[in-house]
Design an enzyme around this catalytic site. Structure first.
Site: not given
Length: 207
Positions: A42, A131
């Site tokens: 990411e 998340k």
């Protein structure tokens, strides 16, 4: 898309968050993480020229890794990430508009959440994974309690303050993976140091 992220998490339940990486560094840092075993990378959008970094990572790693953007706060950013070759959209917040834009674009959605209410709002909007952030403010007991009510097929990824020797308790509580930020990578860090830290996290999974 949900199965897509689960496939990568099964290969290695770690997400390399390479905040602050530059385009010229991205491919080498990504390769260091990949060679250590990490399969999800990411690039936060508050990094220097993040779309160029995502493009270079997508070109160098292809579908061997799931490449995408973090700190995505606006639905309009989703199309930019897709155009750069990114396939994953991560946010620090539960924003149904960003989630819906991600799903509509055919990308993997992994928004941030902290409470069950936020988790269910994200799932209702179409999120493929969740998340837990910031994990520094939670404990494995929180994940265990949330796992009792959240759908088992939605991966829970713990982000914030994760150390190689702290992962086992989270896994036993029901976590499916971990996002690794400054513990793995800091701006300007060499590929060799990144590889060393990545190997320590991968080794920590087996403790």
């Amino acid at each position: 898309m949900s199965e897509n992220i689960r496939d990568y998490l099964r290969q290695c339940p770690l997400v390399a968050i390479i905040r602050g990486v530059t385009p010229d560094e991205a491919a080498a840092i990504g390769a260091a993480a990949f060679d250590a075993g990490i399969r999800i990378i990411e690039v936060p959008l508050n990094s220097p020229d993040p779309l160029a970094s995502i493009a270079r990572l997508s070109t160098s790693l292809g579908d061997r890794a799931l490449i995408g953007a973090g700190t995505v706060l606006d639905p309009g950013q989703v199309a930019d990430v897709k155009e750069a070759g990114g396939r994953l959209i991560v946010s620090p917040s539960t924003d149904p508009a960003v989630i819906r834009a991600t799903v509509s674009a055919g990308l993997v959605s992994s928004p941030g959440y902290f409470t069950p209410s936020e988790a269910f709002a994200a799932i209702d909007a179409g999120a493929h994974a969740l998340k837990l952030f910031p994990a520094e403010a939670a404990t494995p007991a929180v994940i265990r309690a949330q796992r009792a009510v959240l759908p088992r097929d939605v991966p829970l990824i713990v982000v914030g303050g994760v150390k190689p020797d702290s992962m086992q308790a989270w896994l036993e509580a029901g976590a499916d993976g971990f996002g690794l930020g400054s513990g793995l990578y800091k701006p300007g860090q060499s590929p060799a140091e990144t590889a060393e830290k990545a190997r320590a996290y991968v080794a920590g999974l087996g403790r």
